[in-house]
Design a protein around this motif. Structure first.
Motif: not given
Length: 163
Positions: A24-47
């Motif tokens: 679970x930790x690896x899957x969450x980490x992978x999603x967060x890492x890829x999202x961080x590389x995606x365009x910032x405007x795409x992600x609405x949430x600020x962690x």
């Protein structure tokens, strides 16, 4: 950033998966890492610096009830995501065992790999990604495939070439 993941297992069959917490930790980490590389405007949430995520592993009956109450859909589904308005809480992801086990079997995938996909998919929803139209769906699928590839899991969206 520090991420805390609270895992609630409400259906015992999920306990049969080896190394569940680490997966679970690896899957969450992978999603967060890829999202961080995606365009910032795409992600609405600020962690926030310290963020929490809740994962519930349940059965079809439980998720069917949630789906009926929150989405007016009286049917089981594989995964539901509920983003949080609190910056210290990313949100909740709920995954149903029977639906995921059936989908994994039908797709010729392991349940562990399919669970990783459902978690990645749920995290992207919590971050504001969606698949309501074709362009959004393509982008979300591309990002999910990238996150899964970082885990050594083949894309569930790959189209097999015909001879």
């Amino acid at each position: 950033m520090s991420l805390s993941i609270d895992i609630a297992i409400e259906h015992d069959a999920w306990r049969d998966l080896p190394d569940l917490d680490a997966s679970v930790e690896r899957a969450v980490g992978a999603a967060l890492a890829v999202a961080a590389q995606a365009e910032a405007a795409q992600a609405e949430a600020t962690l926030a610096a310290d963020t929490e995520l809740s994962l519930m592993l349940c059965d079809d009956a439980f998720i069917r009830d949630l789906n009926a109450r929150w989405r007016d859909k009286d049917a089981a589904t594989n995964v539901l995501s509920f983003p949080s308005a609190d910056p210290a809480m990313l949100g909740d992801i709920i995954v149903a065992y029977e639906t995921c086990a059936r989908e994994a079997r039908d797709e010729g995938r392991s349940l562990a790999d399919h669970l990783a996909h459902m978690i990645v998919h749920g995290v992207f929803h919590l971050l504001g990604f969606d698949h309501l139209d074709d362009d959004e769906a393509e982008e979300m699928e591309r990002l999910e495939a990238q996150a899964l590839a970082s885990l050594g899991i083949a894309s569930p969206y790959a189209v097999e070439a015909t001879p």
